[in-house]
Design an enzyme around this catalytic site. Structure first.
Site: not given
Ligand code: 0GY
Length: 296
Positions: A27-29, A45, A120, A153, A247, A252
């Site tokens: 789980h990463c972005h 955001y 997702r 989520y 993550d 945020n």
């Molecule tokens: C995460 C958690 C958050 C954000 C997102 O998609 C997103 O913007 O998932 C969060 O703000 O709790 O999993 O990265």
């Protein structure tokens, strides 16, 4: 455009924990860079730039082997930054995308070829205006034949509202961050009991035991210890259906920016044997994201 949250840790420590060979950050972005991949106009955001090269640097620094990149809400349903990262990863990353009900078969095929293995569905109200159930159901039916899964989520307090919809989904379903339990509540309280029931009554449900930094009241100074009983319960009861991730870059996070090395060091507190660690970090993510491949 200034980021409205903290920027990721500039110098994460090298973990003390010896990761099993082939460990996956599931789980990463990737965010932007915005000049190349603009953020979605409907986002709630604005993150800092956190592109693929920085993610690969972190992967290698921590001693991880692969990544599962999850589409975050700040990029909406524009998966270009994700697809670009997957192409650059040379098979070392898979993706979870966000799509709308209007997505075409051709677009789904392109995403599949790029390495996307799931979609997702985000129900966290501060992050998105969730799509109507009918749209989500339609997406679920479209992606099921591809062998993809669904990542959900949501916040713990909302689980009862969504329970029926979730349990009718036709695919494997992965819950982000243990369904965000309130860890100040007793572990045998009704919200976490319902979450455990979701997993025990539905063997197509998996959980990520990620994000102690989002859940903990004691924070990094307290070693996120208050999250341990919750995460350990999930790992020990559902050892074949748990995933872990950093993550990064921690969208945020308002209170502190975690040291990713310390997040790796949290793993042996919640997966206390080498066997549980191997399942969590290697066997389970490989089965879900690289069923065709060997761990190394
Ligand atoms: C995460 C958690 C958050 C954000 C997102 O998609 C997103 O913007 O998932 C969060 O703000 O709790 O999993 O990265």
């Amino acid at each position: 455009m200034d980021p409205d949250w903290l920027v990721f840790h500039p110098e994460p420590s090298i973990p003390e924990f010896k990761l099993p060979a082939g460990a996956v950050d599931a789980h990463c972005h990737v965010f932007g860079p915005a000049g190349e991949f603009p953020f979605a106009p409907e986002r709630k955001y604005t993150p800092c730039d956190a592109g693929k090269d920085k993610l690969w640097t972190l992967r290698d620094h921590l001693g991880l082997h692969r990544n599962v990149i999850v589409q975050a809400t700040c990029h909406g349903a524009d998966n270009r930054a994700l697809v670009d990262a997957l192409a650059d990863s040379r098979g070392k990353a898979r993706g979870v995308a966000t799509v709308r009900a209007s997505v075409t078969d051709e677009e789904l095929k392109l995403l599949d070829n790029a390495g996307v293995r799931g979609v997702r569905f985000n129900f966290v109200k501060r992050l998105v205006d969730a799509l109507p159930f009918d749209d989500l159901q339609r997406i679920a039916e479209r992606i099921a034949p591809l062998g993809w899964h669904i990542v959900i989520y949501f916040e713990a307090a909302d689980l009862s509202e969504y329970y029926e919809f979730f349990t009718a989904l036709p695919t494997t379903v992965v819950v982000d961050h243990m369904g965000r339990p309130d860890i100040t509540a007793p572990i045998d309280g009704p919200d976490f009991e319902l979450f455990l029931r979701l997993l025990s009554d539905n063997d197509n449900f998996w959980s990520k035991v990620s994000c102690p930094e989002r859940l903990s009241g004691v924070g990094p100074e307290g070693g996120y210890e208050d999250v341990v009983p919750f995460a350990r319960t999930v790992v020990e009861n559902f050892s074949d259906r748990v995933l872990w991730g950093t993550d990064w870059p921690h969208p945020n996070m308002k209170t502190h920016m975690p040291d990713d090395g310390k997040l790796v060091d949290f793993v042996p507190k919640i997966a206390v044997t080498r066997e549980l660690q191997r399942k969590l970090l290697v066997d389970n993510p490989m089965r879900l994201y690289w069923p065709e491949g060997s761990a190394l």
